[in-house]
Scaffold this motif. Structure first.
Motif, PDB file in Angstrom:
ATOM      1  N   LEU B  90      -1.467   6.825   1.056  1.00 33.50           N
ATOM      2  CA  LEU B  90      -0.124   7.467   1.051  1.00 33.50           C
ATOM      3  C   LEU B  90       0.135   8.340   2.176  1.00 33.50           C
ATOM      4  O   LEU B  90      -0.559   9.201   2.488  1.00 33.50           O
ATOM      5  N   CYS B  91       1.253   8.094   2.859  1.00 32.98           N
ATOM      6  CA  CYS B  91       1.733   9.031   3.954  1.00 32.98           C
ATOM      7  C   CYS B  91       2.938   9.784   3.610  1.00 32.98           C
ATOM      8  O   CYS B  91       3.675   9.333   2.592  1.00 32.98           O
ATOM      9  N   ALA B  92       2.702  10.973   4.056  1.00 36.98           N
ATOM     10  CA  ALA B  92       3.956  11.977   3.633  1.00 36.98           C
ATOM     11  C   ALA B  92       4.283  12.899   4.927  1.00 36.98           C
ATOM     12  O   ALA B  92       3.419  12.790   6.026  1.00 36.98           O
ATOM     13  N   SER B  93       5.377  13.570   4.824  1.00 34.97           N
ATOM     14  CA  SER B  93       5.856  14.289   5.882  1.00 34.97           C
ATOM     15  C   SER B  93       6.719  15.460   5.322  1.00 34.97           C
ATOM     16  O   SER B  93       7.070  15.355   4.156  1.00 34.97           O
ATOM     17  N   ASN B  94       6.709  16.593   6.167  1.00 40.10           N
ATOM     18  CA  ASN B  94       7.692  17.727   5.710  1.00 40.10           C
ATOM     19  C   ASN B  94       7.991  18.413   7.087  1.00 40.10           C
ATOM     20  O   ASN B  94       7.384  18.196   8.194  1.00 40.10           O
ATOM     21  N   GLY B  95       9.092  19.259   6.875  1.00 43.69           N
ATOM     22  CA  GLY B  95       9.553  19.854   8.376  1.00 43.69           C
ATOM     23  C   GLY B  95       8.820  21.150   8.684  1.00 43.69           C
ATOM     24  O   GLY B  95       8.602  21.447   9.649  1.00 43.69           O
ATOM     25  N   GLN B  96       8.580  21.813   7.515  1.00 42.04           N
ATOM     26  CA  GLN B  96       7.753  22.797   7.747  1.00 42.04           C
ATOM     27  C   GLN B  96       6.594  23.127   6.593  1.00 42.04           C
ATOM     28  O   GLN B  96       6.804  22.485   5.602  1.00 42.04           O
ATOM     29  N   ILE B  97       5.798  23.882   6.758  1.00 41.61           N
ATOM     30  CA  ILE B  97       4.561  24.134   6.136  1.00 41.61           C
ATOM     31  C   ILE B  97       4.875  24.075   4.398  1.00 41.61           C
ATOM     32  O   ILE B  97       4.192  23.740   4.002  1.00 41.61           O
ATOM     33  N   ASN B  98       5.597  25.062   4.170  1.00 37.53           N
ATOM     34  CA  ASN B  98       5.849  25.253   2.611  1.00 37.53           C
ATOM     35  C   ASN B  98       6.811  24.658   1.952  1.00 37.53           C
ATOM     36  O   ASN B  98       7.469  24.633   1.019  1.00 37.53           O
ATOM     37  N   GLU B  99       7.518  23.504   2.891  1.00 37.87           N
ATOM     38  CA  GLU B  99       8.498  22.616   2.412  1.00 37.87           C
ATOM     39  C   GLU B  99       7.898  21.388   1.448  1.00 37.87           C
ATOM     40  O   GLU B  99       6.673  21.055   1.605  1.00 37.87           O
ATOM     41  N   LYS B 100       8.654  21.005   0.514  1.00 37.88           N
ATOM     42  CA  LYS B 100       8.011  19.890  -0.070  1.00 37.88           C
ATOM     43  C   LYS B 100       7.802  18.487   0.798  1.00 37.88           C
ATOM     44  O   LYS B 100       8.359  18.467   1.775  1.00 37.88           O
ATOM     45  N   LEU B 101       6.789  17.865   0.263  1.00 34.46           N
ATOM     46  CA  LEU B 101       6.654  16.518   0.843  1.00 34.46           C
ATOM     47  C   LEU B 101       7.372  15.391   0.549  1.00 34.46           C
ATOM     48  O   LEU B 101       7.720  15.302  -0.593  1.00 34.46           O
ATOM     49  N   PHE B 102       7.721  14.581   1.457  1.00 36.03           N
ATOM     50  CA  PHE B 102       8.268  13.311   1.232  1.00 36.03           C
ATOM     51  C   PHE B 102       7.155  12.276   1.324  1.00 36.03           C
ATOM     52  O   PHE B 102       6.477  12.287   2.384  1.00 36.03           O
ATOM     53  N   PHE B 103       7.311  11.326   0.426  1.00 38.35           N
ATOM     54  CA  PHE B 103       6.177  10.292   0.350  1.00 38.35           C
ATOM     55  C   PHE B 103       6.570   8.812   0.774  1.00 38.35           C
ATOM     56  O   PHE B 103       7.776   8.762   0.481  1.00 38.35           O
ATOM     57  N   GLY B 104       5.800   8.148   1.465  1.00 35.39           N
ATOM     58  CA  GLY B 104       6.201   6.805   1.498  1.00 35.39           C
ATOM     59  C   GLY B 104       5.830   5.909   0.141  1.00 35.39           C
ATOM     60  O   GLY B 104       5.298   6.714  -0.819  1.00 35.39           O
ATOM     61  N   SER B 105       5.848   4.592   0.447  1.00 35.23           N
ATOM     62  CA  SER B 105       5.593   3.846  -1.069  1.00 35.23           C
ATOM     63  C   SER B 105       4.172   3.502  -1.210  1.00 35.23           C
ATOM     64  O   SER B 105       3.994   3.019  -2.077  1.00 35.23           O
ATOM     65  N   GLY B 106       3.315   3.952  -0.157  1.00 31.89           N
ATOM     66  CA  GLY B 106       2.008   3.581  -0.299  1.00 31.89           C
ATOM     67  C   GLY B 106       1.467   2.148   0.288  1.00 31.89           C
ATOM     68  O   GLY B 106       2.480   1.152   0.242  1.00 31.89           O
ATOM     69  N   THR B 107       0.287   2.152   0.504  1.00 36.32           N
ATOM     70  CA  THR B 107      -0.440   0.775   0.645  1.00 36.32           C
ATOM     71  C   THR B 107      -1.546   0.730   0.033  1.00 36.32           C
ATOM     72  O   THR B 107      -2.421   1.534   0.150  1.00 36.32           O
ATOM     73  N   GLN B 108      -1.710  -0.499  -0.810  1.00 34.36           N
ATOM     74  CA  GLN B 108      -3.029  -0.628  -1.469  1.00 34.36           C
ATOM     75  C   GLN B 108      -3.950  -1.651  -0.398  1.00 34.36           C
ATOM     76  O   GLN B 108      -3.656  -2.645  -0.212  1.00 34.36           O
ATOM     77  N   LEU B 109      -5.176  -0.783   0.010  1.00 34.65           N
ATOM     78  CA  LEU B 109      -6.245  -1.424   0.618  1.00 34.65           C
ATOM     79  C   LEU B 109      -7.220  -1.983  -0.337  1.00 34.65           C
ATOM     80  O   LEU B 109      -7.712  -1.329  -1.103  1.00 34.65           O
ATOM     81  N   SER B 110      -7.621  -3.154  -0.027  1.00 33.91           N
ATOM     82  CA  SER B 110      -8.790  -3.789  -1.059  1.00 33.91           C
ATOM     83  C   SER B 110      -9.686  -4.382   0.140  1.00 33.91           C
ATOM     84  O   SER B 110      -9.478  -4.897   1.141  1.00 33.91           O
ATOM     85  N   VAL B 111     -10.864  -4.641  -0.218  1.00 30.59           N
ATOM     86  CA  VAL B 111     -11.947  -5.295   0.384  1.00 30.59           C
ATOM     87  C   VAL B 111     -12.186  -6.750   0.106  1.00 30.59           C
ATOM     88  O   VAL B 111     -12.373  -6.870  -1.256  1.00 30.59           O
ATOM     89  N   LEU B 112     -12.055  -7.677   0.705  1.00 35.70           N
ATOM     90  CA  LEU B 112     -12.738  -9.029   0.581  1.00 35.70           C
ATOM     91  C   LEU B 112     -14.126  -9.076   0.264  1.00 35.70           C
ATOM     92  O   LEU B 112     -14.845  -8.491   1.108  1.00 35.70           O
TER      93      LEU B 112
END
Lengths: 110, 112
Positions: B90-112
């Motif tokens: 999951l990737c996330a971002s925020n504007g300042q340290i104590n602000e809520k995080l906004f998350f992306g929709s995620g990447t599922q990584l698997s090993v072949l």
């Protein structure tokens, strides 16, 4: 080290059966406590931020409260669409990182 | 609409291979984060960046690398040194340290 413990790990509710989720935390000076909702295979969505003991916030059927040691997420008359994993996270003063709990998995049965 | 875009949604890695997960945000946020989520576990911080051209290790940085050449982008490379890479990232971002995080929709990584 900041620690967050959520209980119960999993909860099955009948539609309309109110309940509460617990988030106990240990942190050296709380800057903020966050609640997120996460659906399977998706990123968490922000619900609430609480900053000081005694604070309460509400959104639809959800109400979050905060004491000096724990937070509760109350779900009133839940509906099946409230089924999700609820994540609790804390941020300590002087720290720009969050410590997350393992989550409360809630299933609401019609 | 402003938000965070992660790609791909699913990714498969062969043994010995490096793979890169993309994260782009158009929220004009200074801070960006990478988390790893394993079943039944809390989110664990891999790396974070508070400003362009600067980043810090999180709690589980070994076997991962990042770059922050642009404010909007924070790609994560899972190297061959990461022996147990299967997880939801999951990737996330925020504007300042104590602000809520906004998350992306995620990447599922698997090993072949």
């Amino acid at each position: 080290e900041d620690q967050v413990t959520q209980s119960p790990e999993a909860l099955r509710l009948q539609e309309g059966e109110s309940s509460s989720l617990n988030c106990s935390y240990t942190v050296s000076g709380l800057r903020g406590l966050f609640w997120y909702r996460q659906d399977p295979g998706k990123g968490p969505e922000f619900l609430f931020t609480l900053y000081s003991a005694g604070e309460e916030k509400e959104k639809e059927r959800l109400k979050a409260t905060l004491t000096k040691k724990e937070s509760f997420l109350h779900i009133t008359a839940p509906k099946p669409e409230d089924s999700a994993t609820y994540l609790c996270a804390v941020q300590a003063s002087g720290n720009n990182r969050l410590a997350f709990g393992k989550g409360n998995q809630v299933v609401v049965i019609p | 609409d402003g938000g965070i875009t992660q790609s791909p949604k699913y990714l498969f890695r062969k043994e010995g291979q490096n793979v890169t997960l993309s994260c782009e945000q158009n929220l004009n946020h200074d801070a960006m984060y990478w988390y790893r989520q394993d079943p039944g576990q809390g989110l664990r911080l891999i790396y974070y960046s508070q400003i362009v051209n600067d980043f810090q290790k999180g709690d589980i940085a070994e076997g991962y690398s990042v770059s922050r050449e642009k404010k909007e982008s924070f790609p994560l490379t899972v190297t061959s040194a990461q022996k147990n890479p299967t997880a939801f990232y999951l990737c996330a971002s925020n504007g300042q340290i104590n602000e809520k995080l906004f998350f992306g929709s995620g990447t599922q990584l698997s090993v072949l």
